[in-house]
Design an enzyme around this catalytic site. Structure first.
Site, PDB file in Angstrom:
ATOM      1  N   LEU A  33      25.659 -26.853  15.934  1.00 44.36           N
ATOM      2  CA  LEU A  33      25.754 -25.428  15.451  1.00 44.36           C
ATOM      3  C   LEU A  33      24.161 -25.398  14.749  1.00 44.36           C
ATOM      4  O   LEU A  33      23.846 -24.517  13.723  1.00 44.36           O
ATOM      5  CB  LEU A  33      26.644 -25.157  14.376  1.00 44.36           C
ATOM      6  CG  LEU A  33      28.038 -25.040  15.003  1.00 44.36           C
ATOM      7  CD1 LEU A  33      28.899 -24.945  13.775  1.00 44.36           C
ATOM      8  CD2 LEU A  33      28.057 -23.901  15.784  1.00 44.36           C
ATOM      9  N   SER A 125      13.274 -27.712  33.283  1.00 39.41           N
ATOM     10  CA  SER A 125      12.411 -26.498  33.178  1.00 39.41           C
ATOM     11  C   SER A 125      11.207 -26.557  33.970  1.00 39.41           C
ATOM     12  O   SER A 125      10.763 -27.556  34.209  1.00 39.41           O
ATOM     13  CB  SER A 125      12.079 -26.411  31.651  1.00 39.41           C
ATOM     14  OG  SER A 125      10.874 -25.529  31.431  1.00 39.41           O
ATOM     15  N   TYR A 150       7.976 -30.807  23.573  1.00 41.14           N
ATOM     16  CA  TYR A 150       9.175 -30.107  24.345  1.00 41.14           C
ATOM     17  C   TYR A 150       9.099 -30.354  25.865  1.00 41.14           C
ATOM     18  O   TYR A 150      10.013 -31.047  26.266  1.00 41.14           O
ATOM     19  CB  TYR A 150       9.287 -28.857  23.994  1.00 41.14           C
ATOM     20  CG  TYR A 150      10.168 -28.039  25.023  1.00 41.14           C
ATOM     21  CD1 TYR A 150      11.361 -28.160  24.799  1.00 41.14           C
ATOM     22  CD2 TYR A 150       9.768 -27.003  26.084  1.00 41.14           C
ATOM     23  CE1 TYR A 150      12.362 -27.473  25.553  1.00 41.14           C
ATOM     24  CE2 TYR A 150      10.593 -26.583  27.001  1.00 41.14           C
ATOM     25  CZ  TYR A 150      11.824 -26.782  26.635  1.00 41.14           C
ATOM     26  OH  TYR A 150      12.819 -26.033  27.482  1.00 41.14           O
ATOM     27  N   LYS A 154      11.343 -32.838  28.572  1.00 41.76           N
ATOM     28  CA  LYS A 154      12.062 -32.364  29.659  1.00 41.76           C
ATOM     29  C   LYS A 154      11.653 -33.389  31.149  1.00 41.76           C
ATOM     30  O   LYS A 154      12.407 -33.779  31.922  1.00 41.76           O
ATOM     31  CB  LYS A 154      11.701 -30.971  30.086  1.00 41.76           C
ATOM     32  CG  LYS A 154      12.384 -29.950  29.122  1.00 41.76           C
ATOM     33  CD  LYS A 154      13.927 -30.168  29.335  1.00 41.76           C
ATOM     34  CE  LYS A 154      14.682 -29.227  28.158  1.00 41.76           C
ATOM     35  NZ  LYS A 154      16.050 -29.547  28.016  1.00 41.76           N
ATOM     36  N   ASN A 180      12.537 -18.411  33.658  1.00 39.60           N
ATOM     37  CA  ASN A 180      12.626 -17.823  32.234  1.00 39.60           C
ATOM     38  C   ASN A 180      13.859 -16.890  32.019  1.00 39.60           C
ATOM     39  O   ASN A 180      14.014 -16.058  32.532  1.00 39.60           O
ATOM     40  CB  ASN A 180      11.352 -16.790  31.950  1.00 39.60           C
ATOM     41  CG  ASN A 180       9.966 -17.608  31.584  1.00 39.60           C
ATOM     42  OD1 ASN A 180       9.745 -18.199  32.469  1.00 39.60           O
ATOM     43  ND2 ASN A 180       9.369 -17.275  30.766  1.00 39.60           N
ATOM     44  N   ASN A 200       9.888 -16.025  22.056  1.00 35.31           N
ATOM     45  CA  ASN A 200      10.103 -15.465  23.569  1.00 35.31           C
ATOM     46  C   ASN A 200       9.957 -14.051  23.707  1.00 35.31           C
ATOM     47  O   ASN A 200      10.139 -13.192  22.746  1.00 35.31           O
ATOM     48  CB  ASN A 200      11.327 -16.028  24.223  1.00 35.31           C
ATOM     49  CG  ASN A 200      11.362 -17.596  24.243  1.00 35.31           C
ATOM     50  OD1 ASN A 200      12.067 -18.151  23.612  1.00 35.31           O
ATOM     51  ND2 ASN A 200      10.229 -18.191  24.846  1.00 35.31           N
ATOM     52  N   ARG A 232       5.670 -14.269  34.867  1.00 32.47           N
ATOM     53  CA  ARG A 232       6.770 -15.272  34.837  1.00 32.47           C
ATOM     54  C   ARG A 232       7.745 -14.674  35.812  1.00 32.47           C
ATOM     55  O   ARG A 232       8.002 -13.640  36.244  1.00 32.47           O
ATOM     56  CB  ARG A 232       7.233 -15.228  33.409  1.00 32.47           C
ATOM     57  CG  ARG A 232       6.306 -15.700  32.461  1.00 32.47           C
ATOM     58  CD  ARG A 232       5.982 -17.092  32.554  1.00 32.47           C
ATOM     59  NE  ARG A 232       5.155 -17.676  31.508  1.00 32.47           N
ATOM     60  CZ  ARG A 232       3.878 -17.698  31.636  1.00 32.47           C
ATOM     61  NH1 ARG A 232       3.240 -17.319  32.786  1.00 32.47           N
ATOM     62  NH2 ARG A 232       3.123 -18.261  30.581  1.00 32.47           N
ATOM     63  N   GLY A 298      -1.846 -22.485  25.305  1.00 36.15           N
ATOM     64  CA  GLY A 298      -0.716 -23.242  25.968  1.00 36.15           C
ATOM     65  C   GLY A 298      -0.174 -22.450  27.110  1.00 36.15           C
ATOM     66  O   GLY A 298       0.437 -22.816  27.903  1.00 36.15           O
ATOM     67  N   ASP A 299      -0.558 -21.030  27.262  1.00 40.01           N
ATOM     68  CA  ASP A 299       0.265 -20.161  28.132  1.00 40.01           C
ATOM     69  C   ASP A 299      -0.514 -20.659  29.528  1.00 40.01           C
ATOM     70  O   ASP A 299      -1.599 -20.570  29.643  1.00 40.01           O
ATOM     71  CB  ASP A 299       0.218 -18.732  27.931  1.00 40.01           C
ATOM     72  CG  ASP A 299       1.308 -18.263  27.045  1.00 40.01           C
ATOM     73  OD1 ASP A 299       2.695 -18.927  27.132  1.00 40.01           O
ATOM     74  OD2 ASP A 299       1.089 -17.236  26.333  1.00 40.01           O
TER      75      ASP A 299
END
Ligand code: UFG
Length: 339
Positions: A33, A125, A150, A154, A180, A200, A232, A298-299
């Site tokens: 949670l 991802s 992150y 992955k 996405n 996001n 995307r 970072g995009d």
């Protein structure tokens, strides 16, 4: 057949529990949670008329994981969603990400080894590809050095599973590389619950549409794309959830070609940020207040999936459109804000 879903009260997890229960699986949910709400349990129950078994459990506590598997040694498959997923936060708190996303995976795999049926589905991802050299991105595209802790979790996660499968031939695993995921269940009983300011695009759009945010910042208008904004592959969360059930069934029916497989999960269609905004405006009838600002660090410029492996080998493809996803996200936003 009993299936464990870790992170089963989260965004993708809760939608997957619905699809599993729709197919008659008995679901056991573990969730701490930390980024989800027990209300999702009511939502799942309202949609399926079945209340899944839920245990609040922190997968970082190894002895609790061991105890759980002693009590549930009849589990036929594990779908592992539980993980931290905020890219920016992972840069600031890398150890939190390595502990939450890596140590928990190790504990789960250790316990999986003790089950009689060792089937494992992992949430990966498209971030593993970074900015791919060729579009659309096939599963053969090389894994690029991760841009964030992150993303690294992955990549490392996939390696841990692959290494484990090499020496444990009775373990069968599939990693699913999501593009996405957006949207909500059409019933509006479950959806995404971003905490604080959304990072996001789609939650930011719907929160702007409902008046919680003044303006959407579109990060960058000078990319080499059709309209200058990033591209995307947005995939409806219900389509994504169904892919997990198909992947699980592949393992349960021993139809997998090797004991470690990976698949892209996307629609195959790239959409720009401005096209996503237009989709929102179409389904909501609203005009969105947005402004093109500087690029976000970072995009990547563009990412969309080559889907033929998932289509032909897994036998799955998306059925819902960007407008369907946006419409469900907007209905969900209206529901949670009017509560
Ligand atoms: N965007 C905006 N404004 C916003 C938020 C996003 O213009 O307020 C743009 C981004 O620049 C990007 C697109 O909308 O071009 C999508 O951004 P998201 O943050 O929704 O998604 P990302 O593609 O950046 O992130 C996704 C997953 C991550 C994963 C990452 C890897 O959400 O988990 O892909 O590429 F790590």
């Amino acid at each position: 057949m009993k299936i464990l879903v870790t992170g089963g009260l989260g965004f993708i997890g809760s939608h997957t529990v619905v699809e599993l229960q729709n197919k008659g699986f008995e679901v056991v949910i573990i969730d701490d949670l930390s980024n989800s709400s027990e209300e999702a349990l009511d939502g799942i129950t309202a949609i399926t008329n079945v209340k899944p078994h839920f245990e609040k459990l922190d997968l970082k506590i190894k002895t609790d994981v061991q105890d759980f598997f002693k009590r549930h040694n009849d589990i036929a498959g594990v779908i592992h969603f539980a993980a931290s997923k905020a890219v920016g936060e992972s840069v600031l708190e890398p150890l939190k990400y390595y502990e939450n996303n890596i140590s928990t995976l190790v504990y789960l795999l250790q316990e999986l080894k003790g089950l009689s049926r060792k089937n494992f589905i992992f949430s990966s991802s498209c971030t593993v590809y970074g900015q791919a050299d060729e579009l659309p991105i096939t599963e053969n595209a090389p894994v690029k050095p991760a841009e964030s802790p992150y993303g690294n979790t992955k990549q490392i996660g996939e390696e841990i599973i692959s290494d484990t499968c090499k020496v444990n031939e009775d373990i069968n695993a599939i990693a699913l590389r999501y593009f996405n995921p957006i949207g909500a269940h059409p019933s509006t009983e479950i959806g995404e619950l971003p905490i604080g300011v959304p990072q996001n695009l789609v939650p930011y759009i719907t929160q702007t549409g409902i008046g919680m945010r003044e303006q959407l910042s579109v990060f960058g208008g000078d990319y080499l794309t059709s309209d200058g904004t990033c591209v995307r592959d947005y995939i409806h969360v219900v389509d994504l959830a169904k892919a997990h059930v198909v992947a699980l069934q592949r393992l349960l029916e021993n139809k997998n070609d090797s004991n470690y497989e990976f698949f892209n999960l996307g629609s195959g269609k790239g959409s720009t940020v401005l096209e996503a905004i237009q989709s929102f405006e179409r389904v909501s009838g609203k005009v969105l207040n947005y402004k093109i600002v500087d690029r976000r660090e970072g995009d990547i410029t563009a990412a969309y999936a080559e889907t033929s492996k998932a289509n032909n080998v897994l036998g799955w493809k998306t059925q819902l459109s960007l407008d369907d996803a946006m419409d469900s996200a907007w209905k969900w936003e209206q529901k949670i804000r009017n509560k």
